[in-house]
Design a protein around this motif. Structure first.
Motif, PDB file in Angstrom:
ATOM      1  N   GLN A   1     -37.323   9.111  11.041  1.00  0.00           N
ATOM      2  CA  GLN A   1     -37.567  10.127  10.026  1.00  0.00           C
ATOM      3  C   GLN A   1     -38.470   9.574   8.926  1.00  0.00           C
ATOM      4  OE1 GLN A   1     -33.823  12.314   9.046  1.00  0.00           O
ATOM      5  NE2 GLN A   1     -32.988  10.943  10.603  1.00  0.00           N
ATOM      6  N   ALA A   2     -39.130  10.515   8.239  1.00  0.00           N
ATOM      7  CA  ALA A   2     -40.128  10.113   7.241  1.00  0.00           C
ATOM      8  C   ALA A   2     -39.544   9.145   6.216  1.00  0.00           C
ATOM      9  CB  ALA A   2     -40.686  11.366   6.545  1.00  0.00           C
ATOM     10  N   VAL A   3     -38.351   9.441   5.756  1.00  0.00           N
ATOM     11  CA  VAL A   3     -37.783   8.622   4.688  1.00  0.00           C
ATOM     12  C   VAL A   3     -37.471   7.206   5.198  1.00  0.00           C
ATOM     13  CG1 VAL A   3     -35.394   9.350   5.044  1.00  0.00           C
ATOM     14  CG2 VAL A   3     -36.171   8.783   2.747  1.00  0.00           C
TER      15      VAL A   3
ATOM     16  N   ALA B   1     -39.403   5.668   7.478  1.00  0.00           N
ATOM     17  CA  ALA B   1     -40.716   5.015   7.528  1.00  0.00           C
ATOM     18  C   ALA B   1     -41.098   4.510   6.135  1.00  0.00           C
ATOM     19  CB  ALA B   1     -41.765   5.989   8.063  1.00  0.00           C
ATOM     20  N   VAL B   2     -40.861   5.326   5.114  1.00  0.00           N
ATOM     21  CA  VAL B   2     -41.179   4.918   3.752  1.00  0.00           C
ATOM     22  C   VAL B   2     -40.298   3.740   3.337  1.00  0.00           C
ATOM     23  CG1 VAL B   2     -41.243   5.651   1.333  1.00  0.00           C
ATOM     24  CG2 VAL B   2     -41.884   7.262   3.131  1.00  0.00           C
TER      25      VAL B   2
ATOM     26  N   PRO C   1     -48.843  -0.398  16.364  1.00  0.00           N
ATOM     27  CA  PRO C   1     -49.502   0.890  16.611  1.00  0.00           C
ATOM     28  C   PRO C   1     -48.889   2.022  15.786  1.00  0.00           C
ATOM     29  CG  PRO C   1     -48.078   0.301  18.451  1.00  0.00           C
ATOM     30  CD  PRO C   1     -48.125  -0.883  17.544  1.00  0.00           C
ATOM     31  N   ASP C   2     -47.652   1.844  15.336  1.00  0.00           N
ATOM     32  CA  ASP C   2     -46.979   2.919  14.606  1.00  0.00           C
ATOM     33  C   ASP C   2     -45.825   2.300  13.820  1.00  0.00           C
ATOM     34  OD1 ASP C   2     -44.685   2.671  16.369  1.00  0.00           O
ATOM     35  OD2 ASP C   2     -45.952   3.617  17.883  1.00  0.00           O
ATOM     36  N   ASN C   3     -44.965   3.143  13.261  1.00  0.00           N
ATOM     37  CA  ASN C   3     -43.888   2.647  12.396  1.00  0.00           C
ATOM     38  C   ASN C   3     -42.557   2.442  13.111  1.00  0.00           C
ATOM     39  OD1 ASN C   3     -45.536   2.638  10.120  1.00  0.00           O
ATOM     40  ND2 ASN C   3     -45.178   4.814   9.728  1.00  0.00           N
TER      41      ASN C   3
ATOM     42  N   PRO D   1     -45.077   2.146  -1.712  1.00  0.00           N
ATOM     43  CA  PRO D   1     -44.022   3.150  -1.899  1.00  0.00           C
ATOM     44  C   PRO D   1     -43.619   3.177  -3.373  1.00  0.00           C
ATOM     45  CG  PRO D   1     -43.566   1.818   0.038  1.00  0.00           C
ATOM     46  CD  PRO D   1     -44.716   1.155  -0.685  1.00  0.00           C
TER      47      PRO D   1
ATOM     48  N   ARG E   1     -48.804  10.862   8.163  1.00  0.00           N
ATOM     49  CA  ARG E   1     -47.820  11.070   9.228  1.00  0.00           C
ATOM     50  C   ARG E   1     -46.727  10.016   9.137  1.00  0.00           C
ATOM     51  NH1 ARG E   1     -52.471  11.930  13.766  1.00  0.00           N
ATOM     52  NH2 ARG E   1     -52.994  14.041  13.066  1.00  0.00           N
ATOM     53  N   PRO E   2     -45.465  10.430   9.172  1.00  0.00           N
ATOM     54  CA  PRO E   2     -44.378   9.448   9.140  1.00  0.00           C
ATOM     55  C   PRO E   2     -44.455   8.471  10.315  1.00  0.00           C
ATOM     56  CG  PRO E   2     -43.513  11.658   8.807  1.00  0.00           C
ATOM     57  CD  PRO E   2     -44.967  11.809   9.147  1.00  0.00           C
ATOM     58  N   PHE E   3     -44.949   8.928  11.444  1.00  0.00           N
ATOM     59  CA  PHE E   3     -44.943   8.113  12.662  1.00  0.00           C
ATOM     60  C   PHE E   3     -45.786   6.851  12.519  1.00  0.00           C
ATOM     61  CE2 PHE E   3     -46.484   7.164  17.020  1.00  0.00           C
ATOM     62  CZ  PHE E   3     -45.250   6.876  17.590  1.00  0.00           C
ATOM     63  N   ASP E   4     -46.987   7.008  11.906  1.00  0.00           N
ATOM     64  CA  ASP E   4     -47.861   5.831  11.822  1.00  0.00           C
ATOM     65  C   ASP E   4     -48.656   5.770  10.513  1.00  0.00           C
ATOM     66  OD1 ASP E   4     -49.539   7.931  12.227  1.00  0.00           O
ATOM     67  OD2 ASP E   4     -50.407   7.200  14.105  1.00  0.00           O
ATOM     68  N   PHE E   5     -48.325   6.631   9.576  1.00  0.00           N
ATOM     69  CA  PHE E   5     -49.007   6.690   8.271  1.00  0.00           C
ATOM     70  C   PHE E   5     -50.473   7.093   8.386  1.00  0.00           C
ATOM     71  CE2 PHE E   5     -45.743   3.431   6.597  1.00  0.00           C
ATOM     72  CZ  PHE E   5     -44.917   4.438   6.135  1.00  0.00           C
TER      73      PHE E   5
ATOM     74  N   ILE F   1     -46.081  12.907   4.487  1.00  0.00           N
ATOM     75  CA  ILE F   1     -45.612  12.244   3.271  1.00  0.00           C
ATOM     76  C   ILE F   1     -46.800  12.180   2.311  1.00  0.00           C
ATOM     77  CG2 ILE F   1     -44.544  10.172   2.333  1.00  0.00           C
ATOM     78  CD1 ILE F   1     -43.887   9.423   5.336  1.00  0.00           C
TER      79      ILE F   1
ATOM     80  N   LEU G   1     -47.273   5.901  -2.354  1.00  0.00           N
ATOM     81  CA  LEU G   1     -46.653   6.746  -1.339  1.00  0.00           C
ATOM     82  C   LEU G   1     -45.409   7.359  -1.978  1.00  0.00           C
ATOM     83  CD1 LEU G   1     -47.044   7.491   1.668  1.00  0.00           C
ATOM     84  CD2 LEU G   1     -45.348   5.742   2.206  1.00  0.00           C
ATOM     85  N   THR G   2     -45.417   8.684  -2.134  1.00  0.00           N
ATOM     86  CA  THR G   2     -44.297   9.360  -2.797  1.00  0.00           C
ATOM     87  C   THR G   2     -43.181   9.586  -1.786  1.00  0.00           C
ATOM     88  OG1 THR G   2     -44.931  11.602  -2.211  1.00  0.00           O
ATOM     89  CG2 THR G   2     -45.998  10.637  -4.154  1.00  0.00           C
ATOM     90  N   GLU G   3     -42.111  10.199  -2.227  1.00  0.00           N
ATOM     91  CA  GLU G   3     -41.058  10.611  -1.291  1.00  0.00           C
ATOM     92  C   GLU G   3     -41.040  12.129  -1.200  1.00  0.00           C
ATOM     93  OE1 GLU G   3     -37.537   8.260  -1.520  1.00  0.00           O
ATOM     94  OE2 GLU G   3     -38.737   6.441  -1.579  1.00  0.00           O
TER      95      GLU G   3
ATOM     96  N   LEU H   1     -38.605  14.513   0.750  1.00  0.00           N
ATOM     97  CA  LEU H   1     -38.349  14.137   2.140  1.00  0.00           C
ATOM     98  C   LEU H   1     -36.853  14.281   2.410  1.00  0.00           C
ATOM     99  CD1 LEU H   1     -40.393  10.833   2.532  1.00  0.00           C
ATOM    100  CD2 LEU H   1     -41.085  13.149   3.137  1.00  0.00           C
ATOM    101  N   ALA H   2     -36.531  14.757   3.611  1.00  0.00           N
ATOM    102  CA  ALA H   2     -35.120  14.939   3.950  1.00  0.00           C
ATOM    103  C   ALA H   2     -34.417  13.593   3.942  1.00  0.00           C
ATOM    104  CB  ALA H   2     -35.000  15.593   5.319  1.00  0.00           C
TER     105      ALA H   2
ATOM    106  N   ALA I   1     -32.221  10.836   5.213  1.00  0.00           N
ATOM    107  CA  ALA I   1     -31.824  10.477   6.576  1.00  0.00           C
ATOM    108  C   ALA I   1     -30.354  10.079   6.592  1.00  0.00           C
ATOM    109  CB  ALA I   1     -32.675   9.318   7.082  1.00  0.00           C
TER     110      ALA I   1
END
Lengths: 396, 354
Positions: A269-271, A273-274, A295-297, B60, B279-283, B293, B310-312, B338-339, B341
């Motif tokens: 989830q996004a949070v 990754a952050v 390649p990704d997070n 962040p 994108r959360p997956f790979d920024f 994000i 990078l905000t939330e 952001l939701a 988790a």
């Protein structure tokens, strides 16, 4: 019992049963009728086709089959004095692991106690399945009546107060903050408490021997040790220490195989990754950690030059791994302070690691297990022998 | 940059200009803030390979709540800003020197004037006076009010320190400035809870048809009341004829370079700022319309390394250079926090504590 239980949801038993439970006599450890009951619970779960959807429920069911219980009993075969359970064990299970409550409950039973368990309030289907099996089995075993109560409640201190005041042993999971909060509720003078604090776990890998292993299999095992619990279980490796000649090659293969395992299985989830990026920055600022290109997070790797105790304060979750290379296994001693719980072994025998560490008498390290086995529950956990500590000896 | 019109640069002009500014800022902070330098090294950032705005490393924003990141000596700190601690979270601590504080003020004037006009106006502050009393430690609310106060000729606090609305005082103020535009400023949830709700109950409604409301601070605290931005506007128009309403998106970590909402309801990046949903997956930067994000870029911070954060918050680009309001640059919307988790594991922790 007082009206503190008005807001309590009983998954098994009710307030009246709870009152009777507190007056029940204890039983000796590994009490035969209770073993039959547990085996019945196991068979009901294993017969249920819905169990297949939950590997953690299946693992639990296998664990409390007759044959498995007999194996668990073996080390206790020669307890020197007669023993009895302490009476009532009150368990506070972690909020975020569905089946942990069941293991804690069974440990309490095997020690000879009646048990009250606070189970996670979140609607885990696993909790529902296991509770249903316990209810059915209880109906079939009249001698089990008023021996088990499963409750759900929020943060009402009055309930914890009442259950703590009524118990002879309290088992608290959930880490430092939960322990702190549960300890606001006093125990009777003679009651004992076992509290499972926040811990740190890591992995050791022999690079050369790893390169001879099945990379996909190791990745699956390591995935189960980490991502299955969001790498937030106290047993989840936070760091990998590599030894050998081909460390760089082994690292490349290991992390690529892990990434292949994680893709499509783990929903980041996004949070998260952050959070992982912030953890990487923190570690870089404080200890000059270096983020590996990725390649990704999904898999976040941070290289550090050597294993130092400060790393323990930079642990994170959701697939965040620190790694370093060592020349000899005793170089990992700085990580083996009192907070260290489990060492997972990749391409090296647990005994070999123990041989390197034990002569140095580390303050921590409770378990050294092969990769893939970190979550296996055992009756000796975090250095606590649950059977002995939840029962008492009668000297004669 | 203060010579530039705040919304005049289109992509062809802004992108290379902004990238050059960021290269300078990144070098400056790298040189002056050791912790920031170690972070860049740890992230493997190579300035020579940063060509586009989106290539620059982002921090962040939560790091500012955990450590003091400063690019000036302690004795150059002119004031320290903190985010509001009202939600029980650790506040951010932002060190400002005179130069950065001055740039924030100048940028704010340029941006806001583009929406409310160059003239200062009589101003109703939709808050209580005590929120700005403690000048030593600025809260986001106090700093926002003081920052916007420069747009006011005469200023009137509409709430007393018990958050009660001074209706008689407002009527008297409006009578004194009858026929003139009036600026209203406040924080979104306070504007709604302590201003709108009281207005809606008045038997003799106020006439704010010449008012311009600027509000910010986010919709999170209004989520429980199910007020959408659209409804917020409709209800104000109905209750008091107030039709010119501008939300803004900003954060205490990037004070001054706020993102203002235009007449079409879109938030705009200015020449001082940029927004990059990732994108959360790979920024990787998101395409137009794709939620991500939000990264907020500001050219103002020189006393702390907060130029790429990078905000939330989650948001998405709505377009670039082609908003019907005529302003150039990217425009976007914020979709919310952001939701949170739910993290598994035997330690009862969550990714973000509420």
């Amino acid at each position: 019992m007082p009206s503190a239980f008005d807001n309590v949801r009983f998954l098994l038993g009710d307030a009246a049963a709870l009152a009777r439970l507190c007056a029940q006599p204890a039983r000796p450890p590994f009490h035969e009728p209770w073993l039959r009951f547990l085996d019945d619970v196991a068979q009901r779960l294993l017969r249920d086709p819905r169990t297949a959807a939950h590997p953690d429920v299946a693992t639990f069911a296998f664990w409390c089959r007759r044959a498995s219980l007999e194996a668990l009993r073996k080390p206790y075969g020669a307890l020197p004095a007669p023993r009895l359970g302490r009476g009532v064990a009150f368990h506070v299970a972690p909020a975020n692991v569905p089946v942990n409550f069941a293991y804690s409950l069974v440990a309490g039973m095997l020690a000879g106690n009646a048990n009250v368990v606070r189970v996670p309030s979140k609607g885990f289907p696993q909790v529902e399945r296991i509770c249903a099996a316990l209810r059915e089995a209880e109906a079939a075993h009249p001698d089990m009546r008023d021996r088990l109560c499963l409750v759900q409640y929020g943060h009402e201190k009055a309930v914890t107060d009442a259950l703590s005041a009524a118990c002879d042993a309290r088992v608290v999971w959930g880490g430092d903050d939960t322990i702190q909060s549960i300890r606001q509720s006093p125990l009777p003078p003679r009651a004992v408490e076992i509290a499972f604090a926040d811990r740190y776990s890591f992995a050791v890998a022999d690079a050369d021997r790893y390169l001879e292993m099945d990379a996909a299999r190791v990745a699956q095992d390591f995935y189960n040790d980490t991502y299955l619990t969001d790498q937030n279980a106290c047993t989840s490796p936070q760091l990998v220490a590599w030894r050998g000649n081909a460390v760089a090659e082994a690292q490349a293969r290991f992390w690529a195989a892990l990434h292949a395992r994680v893709v499509g299985r783990y929903a980041l989830q996004a949070v998260q990754a952050v959070g992982k990026r912030a953890a990487a920055c923190r570690l870089a600022a404080a200890l000059e950690g270096r983020l590996a290109a990725a390649p990704d997070n999904l898999v976040t790797r941070i290289a550090v030059s050597r294993p130092i105790p400060e790393l323990i304060d930079f642990k994170y979750h959701s697939g965040f791994f620190v790694e370093c290379a060592v020349a000899t296994w005793d170089e990992i001693l700085p990580l083996c302070g009192s907070r260290c719980q489990t060492i997972a072994c990749i391409g090296v025998a647990p005994g070999e690691i123990a041989q390197s560490l034990v002569p140095h008498a580390p303050r921590g390290v409770d378990r050294i297990v092969p990769v893939g086995r970190t979550l296996d529950f055992a009756l000796v956990w975090d250095g606590h022998d649950l059977i002995r500590e939840l029962s008492r000896a009668i000297e004669c | 940059m203060f010579e530039l019109a705040p919304f005049a640069l289109d992509r062809a002009l802004k992108e290379p200009w902004l990238a050059a500014q960021l290269a300078d800022l990144t070098s400056l902070h790298r040189e002056r803030c050791p912790a920031y330098r170690r972070m860049l090294d740890g992230l493997g950032f190579d300035l020579r390979r940063a060509a586009r705005v989106a290539d620059f490393p982002f921090l962040p924003v939560r790091l500012f709540k955990e450590m003091e990141l400063r690019s000036v000596p302690a004795d150059a700190v002119f004031k320290t800003m903190t985010s509001s601690g009202t939600t029980g979270q650790t506040p951010s601590i932002i060190a400002l020197d005179r130069e950065t504080a001055g740039s924030q003020q100048k940028a704010l004037v340029k941006i806001v004037a583009d929406f409310i006009g160059p003239r200062r106006l009589p101003m109703l502050i939709l808050d209580c006076p005590s929120v700005v009393k403690d000048r030593a430690l600025f809260s986001a609310r106090g700093a926002g009010i003081l920052g916007f106060s420069i747009f006011g000729t005469e200023r009137f606090y509409t709430l007393d320190d018990d958050m009660r609305l001074d209706v008689a005082g407002i009527r008297e103020f409006l009578a004194r400035h009858a026929g003139q535009p009036v600026l209203l400023f406040g924080f979104t949830f306070i504007v709604w809870k302590h201003f709108y709700r009281e207005l809606a109950r008045l038997e003799a409604p106020l006439d704010l048809s010449r008012g311009i409301l600027v509000h910010g601070g986010g919709w999170k605290k209004l989520a429980g009341e199910a007020v959408t931005p659209r409804e917020f506007k409709a209800r104000f128009a109905e209750a008091c004829g107030l039709a010119r309403i501008h939300d803004y998106y900003g954060m205490v970590e990037q004070t001054g370079s706020i993102f203002m909402e235009c007449e079409r309801g879109h938030l705009h990046a200015s020449v001082f700022s940029e927004v990059i949903p990732r994108r959360p997956f790979d920024f990787a930067p998101c395409a137009v319309g794709e939620p991500g994000i939000l990264e907020a870029v500001s050219l103002l911070p020189r006393s702390y390394p907060g130029h790429c954060l990078l905000t939330e918050d989650e948001g998405r680009l709505l377009g670039e250079d082609d908003c019907p309001c005529g302003r150039k640059g990217k425009y976007f919307e914020v979709l919310g926090r952001l939701a949170n988790a739910e993290i598994r594991g035997c330690s009862d922790t969550y990714a973000v504590r509420v």
